[in-house]
Scaffold this active site. Sequence first.
Site, PDB file in Angstrom:
ATOM      1  N   ARG A 140      45.892 -41.144  12.702  1.00 26.90           N
ATOM      2  CA  ARG A 140      45.082 -41.170  13.844  1.00 26.90           C
ATOM      3  C   ARG A 140      44.072 -42.251  13.905  1.00 26.90           C
ATOM      4  NH1 ARG A 140      49.135 -38.934  14.491  1.00 26.90           N
ATOM      5  NH2 ARG A 140      49.470 -36.913  15.216  1.00 26.90           N
TER       6      ARG A 140
ATOM      7  N   GLU B  95      40.653 -34.358  17.306  1.00 25.50           N
ATOM      8  CA  GLU B  95      41.338 -35.370  17.682  1.00 25.50           C
ATOM      9  C   GLU B  95      41.005 -35.864  19.141  1.00 25.50           C
ATOM     10  OE1 GLU B  95      45.941 -35.611  17.950  1.00 25.50           O
ATOM     11  OE2 GLU B  95      45.197 -34.903  16.169  1.00 25.50           O
TER      12      GLU B  95
ATOM     13  N   SER C 121      46.791 -31.619  20.741  1.00 30.22           N
ATOM     14  CA  SER C 121      46.178 -30.760  19.360  1.00 30.22           C
ATOM     15  C   SER C 121      44.678 -31.367  19.446  1.00 30.22           C
ATOM     16  CB  SER C 121      46.827 -31.648  18.135  1.00 30.22           C
ATOM     17  OG  SER C 121      48.095 -31.117  17.988  1.00 30.22           O
TER      18      SER C 121
END
Length: 319
Positions: A182, A302, A232
Amino acid sequence: MSDSAYHLDTLGWRLRAIVGEENVLESEPMSEHTTFRIGGPADFYVVPDDPEEVGDVVAACREEDAPYFVLGCGSDLLVSDDGFRGVVIALADGLTNVSVNGEEMTCQAGVTLKEASEMACELGLSGLEFACGIPGSVGGACFMNAGAYGGCTSDVLESVRALMPDGSVQSIDVDDLAMGYRKSRVKDEGLVVLSATFKLHEGKPEDIRARMDDFTRRREEKQPLELASAGSTFKRPEGFFAGKLITDAGLKGYQVGDAAVSKKHAGFVVNLGHATAADVRAVIAHVQDEVDRQFGVRLEPEVRFLGEEPGEKGPAPRA
């Protein structure tokens, strides 16, 4: 709107001169452009039609000292209820060209991952199956190294063409993008991806389709796709799974207003219908605090946040 009407008038005139009157919207509700279906108005919502216009819009924003944010599909974004005092540059509405050369597929930043994976399948090119259900854009995938089901963007990415902070456009190989879980140089340095080239390999369309169908089935079974969300909500903490920690903390179904921890998959905060950004932030904060209290693990969102909430100070982020 921002404090200076003259500043807004000047900026609006410049933006319309670059992309055309029809491609500049004022006070555009961001709830219409995020998968969370949440968010107040942006001062300007701008749709460039080509990479040159993207560069010109960014240059105008910098010259007018206007905050700007580069938007893909809005699939990992929570926009403040008060909106965004600046310019949203929407790539998914304009930069959507795709070209193929042998096993290389080049997609402009606004192409959705679903579209890219579907086209690759039709052409008998394998490698993008993992991305078939990720509700984001190619540019966003390069920004955060999007991944699912054991695959990630950096596995198949060859290079990107990006607008650099100095206004130049450069081609950057994947090895020079510092891509990790990420994260990427794109994210860290505020680069704007204009297009990405993927290195795929030949495969049988029926086999590729079977893998995509399997991923889709697994996603539908386990994730709350019937409700609005930003995917998510939390990054995977090292050595743990966010969803399991949240479940073990007894937080499935925890709710503030119309925002709730999904009962289907605790790693998702969902909009039950009329959630506000403040509701979502309250749920996220409570989950973080409770998981930290019970297990000593601080979950990191996230989801990205755009715009200020009451009590916050400082300029809105630039992408």
